[in-house]
Design a protein around this motif. Structure first.
Motif, PDB file in Angstrom:
ATOM      1  N   ALA A 276      17.545  -6.479  11.180  1.00  0.00           N
ATOM      2  CA  ALA A 276      15.931  -6.333  10.561  1.00  0.00           C
ATOM      3  C   ALA A 276      15.329  -5.258  11.743  1.00  0.00           C
ATOM      4  O   ALA A 276      14.874  -4.478  10.989  1.00  0.00           O
ATOM      5  CB  ALA A 276      15.207  -7.756  10.572  1.00  0.00           C
ATOM      6  N   ILE A 277      15.648  -5.481  12.865  1.00  0.00           N
ATOM      7  CA  ILE A 277      15.032  -4.805  13.970  1.00  0.00           C
ATOM      8  C   ILE A 277      15.603  -3.109  13.737  1.00  0.00           C
ATOM      9  O   ILE A 277      15.013  -2.260  13.892  1.00  0.00           O
ATOM     10  CB  ILE A 277      15.441  -5.219  15.161  1.00  0.00           C
ATOM     11  CG1 ILE A 277      14.696  -6.698  15.445  1.00  0.00           C
ATOM     12  CG2 ILE A 277      14.912  -4.423  16.452  1.00  0.00           C
ATOM     13  CD1 ILE A 277      13.295  -6.670  15.693  1.00  0.00           C
ATOM     14  N   LEU A 278      16.772  -3.284  13.697  1.00  0.00           N
ATOM     15  CA  LEU A 278      17.635  -2.061  13.569  1.00  0.00           C
ATOM     16  C   LEU A 278      17.016  -1.029  12.363  1.00  0.00           C
ATOM     17  O   LEU A 278      16.843  -0.009  12.327  1.00  0.00           O
ATOM     18  CB  LEU A 278      19.114  -2.219  13.550  1.00  0.00           C
ATOM     19  CG  LEU A 278      19.791  -2.542  14.916  1.00  0.00           C
ATOM     20  CD1 LEU A 278      21.252  -2.891  14.525  1.00  0.00           C
ATOM     21  CD2 LEU A 278      19.758  -1.411  15.881  1.00  0.00           C
ATOM     22  N   ALA A 279      17.202  -2.001  11.191  1.00  0.00           N
ATOM     23  CA  ALA A 279      16.719  -1.151   9.893  1.00  0.00           C
ATOM     24  C   ALA A 279      15.250  -0.672  10.175  1.00  0.00           C
ATOM     25  O   ALA A 279      14.942   0.214   9.900  1.00  0.00           O
ATOM     26  CB  ALA A 279      16.620  -2.127   8.825  1.00  0.00           C
ATOM     27  N   THR A 280      14.488  -1.624  10.642  1.00  0.00           N
ATOM     28  CA  THR A 280      12.904  -1.444  10.957  1.00  0.00           C
ATOM     29  C   THR A 280      12.480  -0.141  11.642  1.00  0.00           C
ATOM     30  O   THR A 280      11.868   0.745  11.532  1.00  0.00           O
ATOM     31  CB  THR A 280      12.000  -2.394  11.434  1.00  0.00           C
ATOM     32  OG1 THR A 280      12.548  -3.519  10.604  1.00  0.00           O
ATOM     33  CG2 THR A 280      10.587  -2.146  11.380  1.00  0.00           C
ATOM     34  N   LEU A 281      13.463  -0.059  13.057  1.00  0.00           N
ATOM     35  CA  LEU A 281      13.275   0.872  13.779  1.00  0.00           C
ATOM     36  C   LEU A 281      13.811   2.418  13.194  1.00  0.00           C
ATOM     37  O   LEU A 281      13.105   3.722  13.326  1.00  0.00           O
ATOM     38  CB  LEU A 281      13.719   0.686  15.200  1.00  0.00           C
ATOM     39  CG  LEU A 281      12.951  -0.229  15.862  1.00  0.00           C
ATOM     40  CD1 LEU A 281      13.635  -0.369  17.192  1.00  0.00           C
ATOM     41  CD2 LEU A 281      11.524  -0.038  16.405  1.00  0.00           C
ATOM     42  N   ALA A 282      15.090   2.229  12.456  1.00  0.00           N
ATOM     43  CA  ALA A 282      15.540   3.398  11.841  1.00  0.00           C
ATOM     44  C   ALA A 282      14.654   3.993  10.906  1.00  0.00           C
ATOM     45  O   ALA A 282      14.488   5.200  10.853  1.00  0.00           O
ATOM     46  CB  ALA A 282      16.847   3.099  11.334  1.00  0.00           C
ATOM     47  N   ARG A 283      13.979   2.964  10.203  1.00  0.00           N
ATOM     48  CA  ARG A 283      13.084   3.666   9.088  1.00  0.00           C
ATOM     49  C   ARG A 283      11.856   4.436   9.702  1.00  0.00           C
ATOM     50  O   ARG A 283      11.405   5.526   9.072  1.00  0.00           O
ATOM     51  CB  ARG A 283      12.694   2.269   8.446  1.00  0.00           C
ATOM     52  CG  ARG A 283      11.533   2.475   7.272  1.00  0.00           C
ATOM     53  CD  ARG A 283      12.135   3.301   6.009  1.00  0.00           C
ATOM     54  NE  ARG A 283      10.815   3.774   5.079  1.00  0.00           N
ATOM     55  CZ  ARG A 283      10.692   2.939   4.105  1.00  0.00           C
ATOM     56  NH1 ARG A 283      11.445   1.843   3.878  1.00  0.00           N
ATOM     57  NH2 ARG A 283       9.763   3.188   3.427  1.00  0.00           N
ATOM     58  N   ARG A 284      11.401   4.000  10.775  1.00  0.00           N
ATOM     59  CA  ARG A 284      10.548   4.674  11.491  1.00  0.00           C
ATOM     60  C   ARG A 284      11.133   6.044  12.037  1.00  0.00           C
ATOM     61  O   ARG A 284      10.372   6.966  11.896  1.00  0.00           O
ATOM     62  CB  ARG A 284      10.179   3.694  12.668  1.00  0.00           C
ATOM     63  CG  ARG A 284       8.741   4.248  13.200  1.00  0.00           C
ATOM     64  CD  ARG A 284       8.294   3.267  14.456  1.00  0.00           C
ATOM     65  NE  ARG A 284       7.066   4.026  15.049  1.00  0.00           N
ATOM     66  CZ  ARG A 284       7.062   5.174  15.566  1.00  0.00           C
ATOM     67  NH1 ARG A 284       8.505   5.767  16.032  1.00  0.00           N
ATOM     68  NH2 ARG A 284       5.871   5.843  16.071  1.00  0.00           N
ATOM     69  N   LEU A 285      12.205   6.082  12.399  1.00  0.00           N
ATOM     70  CA  LEU A 285      12.873   7.264  12.886  1.00  0.00           C
ATOM     71  C   LEU A 285      12.650   8.312  11.541  1.00  0.00           C
ATOM     72  O   LEU A 285      12.477   9.581  11.570  1.00  0.00           O
ATOM     73  CB  LEU A 285      14.435   7.247  13.139  1.00  0.00           C
ATOM     74  CG  LEU A 285      14.747   6.489  14.431  1.00  0.00           C
ATOM     75  CD1 LEU A 285      16.141   6.531  14.469  1.00  0.00           C
ATOM     76  CD2 LEU A 285      14.047   7.251  15.831  1.00  0.00           C
ATOM     77  N   GLU A 286      13.063   7.895  10.551  1.00  0.00           N
ATOM     78  CA  GLU A 286      13.165   8.642   9.320  1.00  0.00           C
ATOM     79  C   GLU A 286      11.644   9.127   8.880  1.00  0.00           C
ATOM     80  O   GLU A 286      11.556  10.295   8.456  1.00  0.00           O
ATOM     81  CB  GLU A 286      13.663   7.961   7.986  1.00  0.00           C
ATOM     82  CG  GLU A 286      15.054   7.905   8.035  1.00  0.00           C
ATOM     83  CD  GLU A 286      15.461   6.545   7.032  1.00  0.00           C
ATOM     84  OE1 GLU A 286      14.855   6.413   6.088  1.00  0.00           O
ATOM     85  OE2 GLU A 286      16.568   5.733   7.145  1.00  0.00           O
ATOM     86  N   ASN A 287      10.752   8.258   9.072  1.00  0.00           N
ATOM     87  CA  ASN A 287       9.251   8.784   8.771  1.00  0.00           C
ATOM     88  C   ASN A 287       8.680   9.690   9.830  1.00  0.00           C
ATOM     89  O   ASN A 287       7.870  10.625   9.416  1.00  0.00           O
ATOM     90  CB  ASN A 287       8.377   7.406   8.676  1.00  0.00           C
ATOM     91  CG  ASN A 287       8.797   6.608   7.697  1.00  0.00           C
ATOM     92  OD1 ASN A 287       9.431   6.856   6.744  1.00  0.00           O
ATOM     93  ND2 ASN A 287       8.544   5.536   7.802  1.00  0.00           N
ATOM     94  N   ALA A 288       9.397   9.722  11.019  1.00  0.00           N
ATOM     95  CA  ALA A 288       8.791  10.487  12.081  1.00  0.00           C
ATOM     96  C   ALA A 288       8.973  12.140  11.912  1.00  0.00           C
ATOM     97  O   ALA A 288      10.001  12.410  11.043  1.00  0.00           O
ATOM     98  CB  ALA A 288       9.603  10.034  13.344  1.00  0.00           C
TER      99      ALA A 288
END
Lengths: 436, 325
Positions: free
Chosen positions: B313-325
């Protein structure tokens, strides 16, 4: 200091003089000849200046005795990448500090007269300001055998100390005190129980507990101090308590002073300016030795200064390069540079807390001068013309990167202070002048 | 029907726009942050129980597990989590000596940064090390334990285990027992459990209790029997071997006598009590084997299982943020 002939006589006119010896704080002028203060006039201008006189118009700025900082570390000898006597001298000049006493915990340790002589010679050859060494109390700072206290004292060591280290063996410290007293040498000692503070990087309490920083209890200072004071009483020695930082220790100090013991206490400008919460998110520039304490302790220190419990303020200048600071908190080197920020930080206590300027100045001029038997530290005829000219109202934003010091580890980085050193004179020579 | 893709779409739609680049501590999280992470993790639990466990959420991303302190369990948990989400995972365990510890951290950070990882999982013996590292690298940093400071994913996996066992964390009485002083697990758990509305007690000898813990909003007990009386959850902490034998407690047997969890002491707790341990356990020191292995009361295996889900969950959440960035 070079032995070059002195320049022509000098008059600093139109100044606000502040002299802790006479207590005078008002308009005046100072005449300098042959490196000494030739006259102190309580008038802003001279009646009939002679032709060969160089005149400096102070434009109402503060003219005070140059600061005497009795606890300075450089990296010389042994760690010249941190700071040399020369770079520390330039930093001192920029900060209005005209005399500094350097600590003996160098590599090699200043624990014999040849090392005392080495520092004096190096400082004479390279330095801008007066430099005196303190000699080690014990050989190699090991806390076991007495160093050559008498010979070092004779060679020019201003006091005897094991610097950051507390001497654990009471018998050794007792002998150091007794022996030093025989030569009229002063002993300075850091009160910190080494067992209670072993591995500590902060003061035990809610803050350190939350952040998981290894910590030692504040009481470790009082525990050791009570012993030191008892030994000073037993031996009759003159003791400098190196950096009082806690309220508890001040109470102990107060009792000793009431008894009439020859005890003098220092406080570092850092502990007068910050508390442990400034460490915040592991900011290692606030990692000091002793560590920062609570706000209650800081308040008590300021009160101690007003009450006269604290005699001397020091910068505790301890250069540490970035590679020693940019580490996890418990691995980072302790200490902060302070020579250049001492005066504006001190003035903050005047501007923000209303402490009388003359009292603050006394703690960095006359008080250390009298204790260490120096002629400087006062505006008096015959005293060395070691002077600082300062615009005490000028706003400054401390920028660590612009510090003269080789190491930039200043906890004041980014702080807005007031007080700009305009000019620093050592024996009548300008060793620093601010860019206008 | 492609089940994996289905889950992937669901998960992808669920990912909460996490407001932080890094996960360094529980201290900065809000209740919605924590709830959403736990909801997401809950979804991954089901996935992990299927035969086909692999998703593509982290496809193309590089995850580096940088462990300055050895930890088989946490490291493999992060590794599995990353791999199940499709990341390329690299494990690094720089050799540390007391002389070069600090240099290694910054030097390794700079070197790693040049290799352009996307997610950096770090464990280090110094409090604040993860925060320091996050200032030196461009990628997202996940704290897998920094000294005695925090271990946020452990607290999240504990919370998820409790949520699934009790329905909700709010209102639970949780007794955290043992070496609180040196425990990052305890610090993160106190913060997160309080955030989720639990009542937290700390139990241990005074020598293993941090100064100022009385101001953490917890109840402190030195008598374990009283400390776990009526507790819904008993969370045991690991006691490092070198801290026994006279340094902080006089001996192993004395410690077990007063602070080891056995049936007799556990009888004081709530009848529906569940026992937790972050592992690895010192059996017979802080916990009796019979208690640790009793499936009726022990959540230890659940904790390990939830660990992978929470880390996903943490990895997916932070990775999602990377995509949005």
């Amino acid at each position: 200091m070079t032995g070059a002939p002195h320049p022509r006589p000098l008059a600093l006119v139109n100044a606000r003089l502040a002299d802790p010896e006479s207590g005078y704080d008002g308009p005046g002028s100072i005449l300098v000849q042959d490196g000494l203060i030739a006259d102190v006039l309580r008038t802003p201008s001279l009646e009939s200046p002679s032709h060969d006189l160089e005149i400096i118009d102070c434009r109402g700025a503060l003219l005070a005795p140059g600061l005497i900082d009795i606890r300075v570390k450089t990296g010389e000898p042994g760690a010249e990448t941190k700071e040399t006597l020369k770079s520390a001298g330039r930093a001192a000049a920029a900060g209005g500090v005209t005399t500094m006493v350097v600590q003996p915990d160098t590599d090699p340790v200043i624990d014999e007269p040849a090392m005392v002589d080495f520092i004096l010679r190096r400082a004479r050859d390279t330095g801008l300001v007066h430099v005196y060494p303190a000699g080690a109390a014990t050989k190699g700072l090991r806390g076991e055998e007495m160093a050559e206290i008498g010979l070092m004292h004779e060679a020019g060591a201003r006091y005897i100390t094991d610097a950051d280290r507390s001497i654990l063996d009471s018998r050794v410290l007792r002998r150091v005190m007794s022996y030093a007293k025989g030569f009229g040498a002063i002993v300075s000692h850091r009160p910190a129980d080494p067992f209670l503070t072993k591995g500590a990087a902060a003061t035990e309490g809610e803050f350190a507990g939350r952040y998981g920083i290894p910590s030692g209890p504040a009481i470790a200072e009082r525990i050791m101090l009570e012993r030191d004071l008892a030994l000073a009483e037993l031996t009759g020695a003159c003791l400098i308590v190196d950096q009082v930082t806690t309220k508890d220790a001040l109470d102990a100090l107060s009792r000793a002073k009431l008894k009439g013991l020859k005890v003098f206490a220092t406080a570092s400008i850092n502990h007068l300016s910050f508390n442990e919460l400034d460490i915040g998110d592991y900011r290692t520039f606030y990692k000091l030795n002793p560590p920062l304490r609570t706000e209650d302790d800081r308040e008590a220190l300021i009160e101690g200064l007003t009450d006269g419990l604290i005699d001397i303020i020091v910068s505790a200048h301890a250069p540490a390069p970035a590679e020693d600071k940019r580490l996890p908190y418990d691995e980072a080197a302790p200490g902060a540079v302070g020579l250049e920020t001492l005066l504006p930080a001190l003035l903050a206590l005047h501007h923000e807390r209303g402490l009388p300027l003359i009292d603050l100045l006394r703690a960095v001029t006359l008080a250390p001068a009298n204790l260490l038997n120096l002629k400087a530290g006062r505006l008096a005829q015959g005293a060395p013309a070691d002077l600082v000219l300062c615009d005490i109202a000028a706003p400054v934003v401390i920028d660590a990167d612009t510090l003269v010091s080789k190491s930039k580890n200043s906890p004041f980085d980014g702080r807005k202070l007031q007080g700009r050193v305009l000019r620093t004179l050592v024996e009548g020579r300008t060793v620093f002048e601010a860019a206008s | 029907m492609d089940l994996g893709a289905d889950i992937e779409r669901t998960i992808s739609a669920h990912v909460y726009p996490f407001p932080y680049k890094h996960l360094i501590s529980v201290a900065g999280l809000t209740r919605p942050d924590a709830d959403d992470l736990l909801d997401l993790a809950d979804g991954f639990v089901g996935l992990n129980r299927q035969k086909e466990k692999k998703l593509g959420l982290l496809r193309g991303l590089t995850q580096v597990n940088l462990f300055f302190e050895a930890s088989t369990r946490t490291q493999s948990s992060f590794e599995l989590a990353g791999k199940r989400l499709g990341a390329d995972v690299v494990n690094m365990s720089p050799r540390t000596s007391s002389m070069t510890k600090g240099e290694t951290l910054i030097d390794t950070a700079v070197t790693l940064n040049a290799m352009k990882p996307d997610l950096l999982v770090v464990r280090h013996s110094g409090s604040g090390a993860a925060a320091l590292l996050s200032q030196k690298v461009g990628c997202s940093v996940i704290n897998a334990g920094d000294g005695q400071h925090e271990h946020p994913t452990q607290a999240l996996l504990d919370a998820l285990s409790l949520r699934r066992a009790f329905g909700e964390v709010s209102g639970l009485i949780v007794a955290i027992c043992g070496d609180v002083l040196h425990s990052r697990v305890a610090r993160s758990n106190v913060l997160l459990l309080q955030l989720l509305g639990a009542h937290v007690r700390l139990v241990g000898p005074p020598t293993l209790m941090p100064a100022g813990a009385d101001r953490w909003g917890v109840e402190i007990f030195h008598d374990m029997r009283k400390g776990i009386e009526g507790a819904d959850v008993v969370m045991m902490l690991r006691l490092q071997l070198e801290r026994m034998q006279g340094a902080f407690v006089p001996s192993v047997r004395e410690y077990f006598r007063f602070y080891g969890l056995d049936r007799e002491k556990l009888a004081k707790a709530s009848p529906k009590v569940r026992v937790m341990h972050p592992g690895p356990m010192n059996r017979g020191v802080e916990i009796e084997s019979g208690v640790a292995d009793d499936p009726e009361i022990s959540l230890v295996q659940d904790q390990v299982e939830m660990g992978v889900a929470v880390r996903m969950a943490i990895l997916a959440t932070l990775a999602r943020r990377l995509e949005n960035a």
